[in-house]
Design an enzyme around this catalytic site. Structure first.
Site, PDB file in Angstrom:
ATOM      1  N   SER A 165     -17.323  -3.078  -8.295  1.00  8.16           N
ATOM      2  CA  SER A 165     -18.357  -2.291  -7.634  1.00  8.16           C
ATOM      3  C   SER A 165     -19.685  -2.426  -8.356  1.00  8.16           C
ATOM      4  CB  SER A 165     -17.921  -0.824  -7.650  1.00  8.16           C
ATOM      5  OG  SER A 165     -18.999   0.005  -7.308  1.00  8.16           O
ATOM      6  N   ALA A 166     -20.760  -2.287  -7.592  1.00 10.34           N
ATOM      7  CA  ALA A 166     -22.103  -2.272  -8.183  1.00 10.34           C
ATOM      8  C   ALA A 166     -22.268  -1.116  -9.155  1.00 10.34           C
ATOM      9  CB  ALA A 166     -23.135  -2.153  -7.073  1.00 10.34           C
ATOM     10  N   THR A 167     -21.379  -0.154  -9.072  1.00  9.49           N
ATOM     11  CA  THR A 167     -21.457   1.002  -9.966  1.00  9.49           C
ATOM     12  C   THR A 167     -21.349   0.590 -11.442  1.00  9.49           C
ATOM     13  OG1 THR A 167     -20.644   3.261 -10.223  1.00  9.49           O
ATOM     14  CG2 THR A 167     -18.988   1.589  -9.933  1.00  9.49           C
ATOM     15  N   LYS A 207     -11.018   5.869  -5.065  1.00  4.63           N
ATOM     16  CA  LYS A 207     -12.444   5.487  -5.063  1.00  4.63           C
ATOM     17  C   LYS A 207     -13.430   6.642  -4.876  1.00  4.63           C
ATOM     18  CE  LYS A 207     -12.904   4.801  -0.141  1.00  4.63           C
ATOM     19  NZ  LYS A 207     -13.531   4.100   0.946  1.00  4.63           N
ATOM     20  N   LYS A 242     -13.543   0.672 -12.968  1.00  5.55           N
ATOM     21  CA  LYS A 242     -13.934  -0.658 -12.455  1.00  5.55           C
ATOM     22  C   LYS A 242     -14.390  -1.535 -13.623  1.00  5.55           C
ATOM     23  CE  LYS A 242     -12.921  -0.104  -8.228  1.00  5.55           C
ATOM     24  NZ  LYS A 242     -11.738  -0.794  -7.707  1.00  5.55           N
ATOM     25  N   TYR A 249     -14.600   6.960 -12.178  1.00  4.58           N
ATOM     26  CA  TYR A 249     -14.307   5.896 -11.201  1.00  4.58           C
ATOM     27  C   TYR A 249     -14.988   4.590 -11.622  1.00  4.58           C
ATOM     28  CZ  TYR A 249     -15.000   2.929  -7.144  1.00  4.58           C
ATOM     29  OH  TYR A 249     -15.070   1.836  -6.317  1.00  4.58           O
ATOM     30  N   GLY A 264     -25.820  12.369 -10.368  1.00  9.20           N
ATOM     31  CA  GLY A 264     -25.407  11.002 -10.699  1.00  9.20           C
ATOM     32  C   GLY A 264     -25.987   9.922  -9.809  1.00  9.20           C
ATOM     33  N   ASP A 265     -26.703  10.286  -8.726  1.00  7.64           N
ATOM     34  CA  ASP A 265     -27.259   9.249  -7.831  1.00  7.64           C
ATOM     35  C   ASP A 265     -28.366   8.455  -8.522  1.00  7.64           C
ATOM     36  OD1 ASP A 265     -25.646   9.464  -5.636  1.00  7.64           O
ATOM     37  OD2 ASP A 265     -27.007  10.741  -4.479  1.00  7.64           O
ATOM     38  N   ASP A 300       0.865  -1.197   0.000  1.00  4.25           N
ATOM     39  CA  ASP A 300       0.000   0.000   0.000  1.00  4.25           C
ATOM     40  C   ASP A 300       0.894   1.236   0.000  1.00  4.25           C
ATOM     41  OD1 ASP A 300      -1.927   2.076   0.840  1.00  4.25           O
ATOM     42  OD2 ASP A 300      -3.227   0.395   1.355  1.00  4.25           O
TER      43      ASP A 300
HETATM   44  P1  NAD Z   1      -9.590   2.655   0.675  1.00  2.00           P
HETATM   45  O1  NAD Z   1      -9.253   3.930  -0.008  1.00  2.00           O
HETATM   46  O2  NAD Z   1      -9.825   2.679   2.139  1.00  2.00           O
HETATM   47  O3  NAD Z   1      -8.474   1.562   0.342  1.00  2.00           O
HETATM   48  C1  NAD Z   1      -7.748   1.547  -0.865  1.00  2.00           C
HETATM   49  C2  NAD Z   1      -6.280   1.450  -0.511  1.00  2.00           C
HETATM   50  O4  NAD Z   1      -5.498   1.421  -1.716  1.00  2.00           O
HETATM   51  C3  NAD Z   1      -5.774   2.648   0.309  1.00  2.00           C
HETATM   52  O5  NAD Z   1      -5.119   2.163   1.464  1.00  2.00           O
HETATM   53  C4  NAD Z   1      -4.799   3.366  -0.634  1.00  2.00           C
HETATM   54  O6  NAD Z   1      -3.732   3.968   0.076  1.00  2.00           O
HETATM   55  C5  NAD Z   1      -4.342   2.229  -1.527  1.00  2.00           C
HETATM   56  N1  NAD Z   1      -3.878   2.605  -2.875  1.00  2.00           N
HETATM   57  C6  NAD Z   1      -4.525   3.334  -3.812  1.00  2.00           C
HETATM   58  N2  NAD Z   1      -3.783   3.398  -4.941  1.00  2.00           N
HETATM   59  C7  NAD Z   1      -2.649   2.689  -4.713  1.00  2.00           C
HETATM   60  C8  NAD Z   1      -1.501   2.377  -5.491  1.00  2.00           C
HETATM   61  N3  NAD Z   1      -1.363   2.814  -6.741  1.00  2.00           N
HETATM   62  N4  NAD Z   1      -0.522   1.602  -4.934  1.00  2.00           N
HETATM   63  C9  NAD Z   1      -0.642   1.153  -3.660  1.00  2.00           C
HETATM   64  N5  NAD Z   1      -1.718   1.410  -2.870  1.00  2.00           N
HETATM   65  C10 NAD Z   1      -2.702   2.174  -3.400  1.00  2.00           C
HETATM   66  O7  NAD Z   1     -10.874   2.041  -0.084  1.00  2.00           O
HETATM   67  P2  NAD Z   1     -11.795   0.816   0.318  1.00  2.00           P
HETATM   68  O8  NAD Z   1     -13.143   1.349   0.666  1.00  2.00           O
HETATM   69  O9  NAD Z   1     -11.096  -0.075   1.268  1.00  2.00           O
HETATM   70  O10 NAD Z   1     -11.936   0.123  -1.100  1.00  2.00           O
HETATM   71  C11 NAD Z   1     -11.097  -0.945  -1.513  1.00  2.00           C
HETATM   72  C12 NAD Z   1     -11.407  -1.263  -2.957  1.00  2.00           C
HETATM   73  O11 NAD Z   1     -12.795  -1.601  -3.077  1.00  2.00           O
HETATM   74  C13 NAD Z   1     -11.173  -0.112  -3.922  1.00  2.00           C
HETATM   75  O12 NAD Z   1     -10.660  -0.620  -5.133  1.00  2.00           O
HETATM   76  C14 NAD Z   1     -12.560   0.451  -4.127  1.00  2.00           C
HETATM   77  O13 NAD Z   1     -12.680   1.105  -5.364  1.00  2.00           O
HETATM   78  C15 NAD Z   1     -13.413  -0.801  -4.071  1.00  2.00           C
HETATM   79  N6  NAD Z   1     -14.808  -0.546  -3.695  1.00  2.00           N
HETATM   80  C16 NAD Z   1     -15.091   0.148  -2.561  1.00  2.00           C
HETATM   81  C17 NAD Z   1     -16.418   0.428  -2.223  1.00  2.00           C
HETATM   82  C18 NAD Z   1     -16.760   1.229  -0.991  1.00  2.00           C
HETATM   83  O14 NAD Z   1     -17.873   1.731  -0.909  1.00  2.00           O
HETATM   84  N7  NAD Z   1     -15.859   1.366  -0.010  1.00  2.00           N
HETATM   85  C19 NAD Z   1     -17.459  -0.023  -3.059  1.00  2.00           C
HETATM   86  C20 NAD Z   1     -17.132  -0.763  -4.193  1.00  2.00           C
HETATM   87  C21 NAD Z   1     -15.804  -1.017  -4.497  1.00  2.00           C
HETATM   88  N1  UFG Z   2     -26.233  10.686   1.051  1.00  2.00           N
HETATM   89  C1  UFG Z   2     -26.878  11.668   1.771  1.00  2.00           C
HETATM   90  N2  UFG Z   2     -26.131  12.466   2.587  1.00  2.00           N
HETATM   91  C2  UFG Z   2     -24.781  12.326   2.719  1.00  2.00           C
HETATM   92  C3  UFG Z   2     -24.123  11.297   1.973  1.00  2.00           C
HETATM   93  C4  UFG Z   2     -24.897  10.492   1.134  1.00  2.00           C
HETATM   94  O1  UFG Z   2     -28.093  11.823   1.686  1.00  2.00           O
HETATM   95  O2  UFG Z   2     -24.156  13.091   3.476  1.00  2.00           O
HETATM   96  C5  UFG Z   2     -27.062   9.800   0.203  1.00  2.00           C
HETATM   97  C6  UFG Z   2     -26.645   9.776  -1.249  1.00  2.00           C
HETATM   98  O3  UFG Z   2     -27.198  10.880  -1.947  1.00  2.00           O
HETATM   99  C7  UFG Z   2     -27.189   8.426  -1.690  1.00  2.00           C
HETATM  100  C8  UFG Z   2     -27.045   7.551  -0.430  1.00  2.00           C
HETATM  101  O4  UFG Z   2     -26.887   8.454   0.649  1.00  2.00           O
HETATM  102  O5  UFG Z   2     -28.532   8.553  -1.983  1.00  2.00           O
HETATM  103  C9  UFG Z   2     -25.851   6.608  -0.471  1.00  2.00           C
HETATM  104  O6  UFG Z   2     -24.689   7.360  -0.803  1.00  2.00           O
HETATM  105  P1  UFG Z   2     -23.207   6.777  -0.656  1.00  2.00           P
HETATM  106  O7  UFG Z   2     -22.271   7.835  -1.154  1.00  2.00           O
HETATM  107  O8  UFG Z   2     -22.989   6.280   0.714  1.00  2.00           O
HETATM  108  O9  UFG Z   2     -23.204   5.497  -1.624  1.00  2.00           O
HETATM  109  P2  UFG Z   2     -23.331   5.389  -3.210  1.00  2.00           P
HETATM  110  O10 UFG Z   2     -24.286   4.284  -3.466  1.00  2.00           O
HETATM  111  O11 UFG Z   2     -23.601   6.674  -3.840  1.00  2.00           O
HETATM  112  O12 UFG Z   2     -21.834   4.999  -3.666  1.00  2.00           O
HETATM  113  C10 UFG Z   2     -21.159   3.890  -3.126  1.00  2.00           C
HETATM  114  C11 UFG Z   2     -19.649   4.089  -3.297  1.00  2.00           C
HETATM  115  C12 UFG Z   2     -19.257   4.011  -4.734  1.00  2.00           C
HETATM  116  C13 UFG Z   2     -19.758   2.749  -5.345  1.00  2.00           C
HETATM  117  C14 UFG Z   2     -21.235   2.615  -5.135  1.00  2.00           C
HETATM  118  C15 UFG Z   2     -21.697   1.260  -5.613  1.00  2.00           C
HETATM  119  O13 UFG Z   2     -19.270   5.354  -2.825  1.00  2.00           O
HETATM  120  O14 UFG Z   2     -17.855   3.989  -4.820  1.00  2.00           O
HETATM  121  O15 UFG Z   2     -21.546   2.725  -3.743  1.00  2.00           O
HETATM  122  O16 UFG Z   2     -23.047   1.104  -5.425  1.00  2.00           O
HETATM  123  F1  UFG Z   2     -19.499   2.751  -6.671  1.00  2.00           F
END
Ligand code: NAD
Ligand code: UFG
Length: 342
Positions: free
Chosen positions: A128-130, A88, A157, A153, A298-299, A35
């Protein structure tokens, strides 16, 4: 099989990687983390070791750097990789699109090339579900069309999924699992590790948790005129420890196989923003007052998973409900109001 595996977690200091590291160690695996700490802190490492009961080998390297990865693979005997590393933040990906494409795609391609060079055959990828975009009608299934993403983003993915799938097809020796996470929230129930976003949180749960501690002044609900029962968006929230277990099961499934499989990782239940705030109010014992604000660009109104494929092929099913997700988030946030204090 898993207790013999030595697993490299790229991005293993982050939110999902740190929880998965603990769960892997509990299942008997050895963990190596790579990392560059761009969005995390090395102070999570002793806590991962404390919870997992083992030492972790840590490399502060950029996964886009081929020499650094070569050195790691030469030194460590790695059996499988879980590729969490990536940027992310959705709005940041719109304003810094090239940074996101460069980091998220280079890291994936570099990793696959260096794995191939060092004979490492198994990869689990954080998708991601995105990738489902906005035109599919939930419950979302793995065979639905993907790629109509609303931001860079999401495109990284989608493109990474294609790259990994094609690499598996071309190489013939690679076994890959793509996990499409829905909305991960919660924390290990110890309260020792959790989500610690930099700056003002973009996502609902970390924002609500920080609001509940008093670290944020106001709580805004973005949009109350969506076509849902209470007018707010519906998401499939998944406890991060259930998600961590899904990675352990995905490794168990893919080791010994070739090809590429994709799985949704969600609960199949959708909760609205107002339902989540109500569950969190109960968990923290405070009446959280919110204000309605305009929709966030975008939501998508409603997203939830059909995760029956994961149940069928991985033997995985989410077990923790929304109340447990909020209780565990609150334990982490109230014990660590400023996160890891980097
Ligand atoms: P996070 O940011 O907490 O963890 C990602 C880690 O990757 C961080 O520690 C960062 O320092 C490291 N990193 C980024 N680029 C790097 C690089 N080039 N080399 C080495 N390290 C690097 O995010 P998270 O929530 O733990 O997410 C993990 C993965 O899951 C990500 O790929 C994210 O896109 C994916 N994901 C997250 C969510 C979510 O809602 N958290 C949803 C869907 C997918
Ligand atoms: N929301 C609020 N207030 C806030 C923050 C969020 O009302 O302060 C709402 C958003 O508008 C949305 C819902 O809460 O309606 C969920 O928002 P999140 O940002 O928590 O989650 P998203 O579903 O938008 O996005 C997350 C991750 C993305 C990923 C996606 C996959 O952030 O990286 O889920 O479904 F791609």
């Amino acid at each position: 099989m898993l207790n013999k595996l030595r697993v490299l977690l790229t991005g293993g200091c982050g939110y999902i990687g740190s929880h998965t590291a603990v769960e892997l160690m509990r299942a008997g695996s050895e963990v190596v983390i790579a990392d560059n700490l761009v969005n995390s802190s090395a102070s999570v490492l002793p806590r991962i070791e404390e919870l997992g009961g083992k030492r972790v080998s840590f490399y502060n390297i950029d996964v886009c750097d081929p020499e650094a990865l070569d050195a790691l693979f030469e030194r460590e005997h790695i059996d499988a990789v879980i590729h969490f590393a990536g940027l992310k933040c959705v709005p940041e990906s719109v304003s810094k699109a090239l940074l996101y494409y460069r980091n998220n795609l280079d890291s994936t391609m570099n990793l696959l090339e260096r794995m191939n060079a060092h004979g490492v055959r198994y990869i689990v990828f954080s998708s991601s579900a995105t990738v489902y975009g906005e035109s599919n009608v939930p419950p979302l299934r793995e065979d639905m069309p993907t790629g109509a993403c609303t931001n860079p983003y999401g495109m990284t993915k989608h493109m990474s999924e294609i790259i990994i799938r094609d690499a598996a097809r071309a190489e013939g020796k690679l076994g890959a699992v793509l996990l499409r996470y829905f909305n991960p929230i919660g924390a290990d129930e110890s309260g020792r590790i959790g989500e610690d976003p930099q700056g003002i949180p973009n996502n609902l749960l970390p924002y609500v948790a920080q609001f509940a501690t008093g670290r944020r002044e106001k709580l805004f609900v973005n949009g109350n005129d969506y076509p849902t029962p209470d007018g707010t968006c519906i998401r499939d929230y998944i406890h991060v420890m259930d998600l961590a277990i899904a990675h352990v099961k995905a490794l168990d499934y893919i080791v010994g196989r070739t090809g590429c499989e994709v799985f949704n990782i969600g609960t199949g239940n959708g909760y609205s923003v107002l339902e989540v705030i109500a569950a969190f109010s109960k968990a923290c014992g405070k009446d959280l007052k919110y204000e309605f604000a305009p929709r966030r660009a975008g939501d998508i109104p409603v997203m939830y998973a059909d995760s029956s494929k994961a149940e069928r092929l991985l033997g995985w099913k989410a077990e923790r409900d929304i109340n447990k997700m909020c209780e565990d988030t609150w334990r982490w946030q109230s014990n660590n109001p400023m996160g890891y204090e980097k």
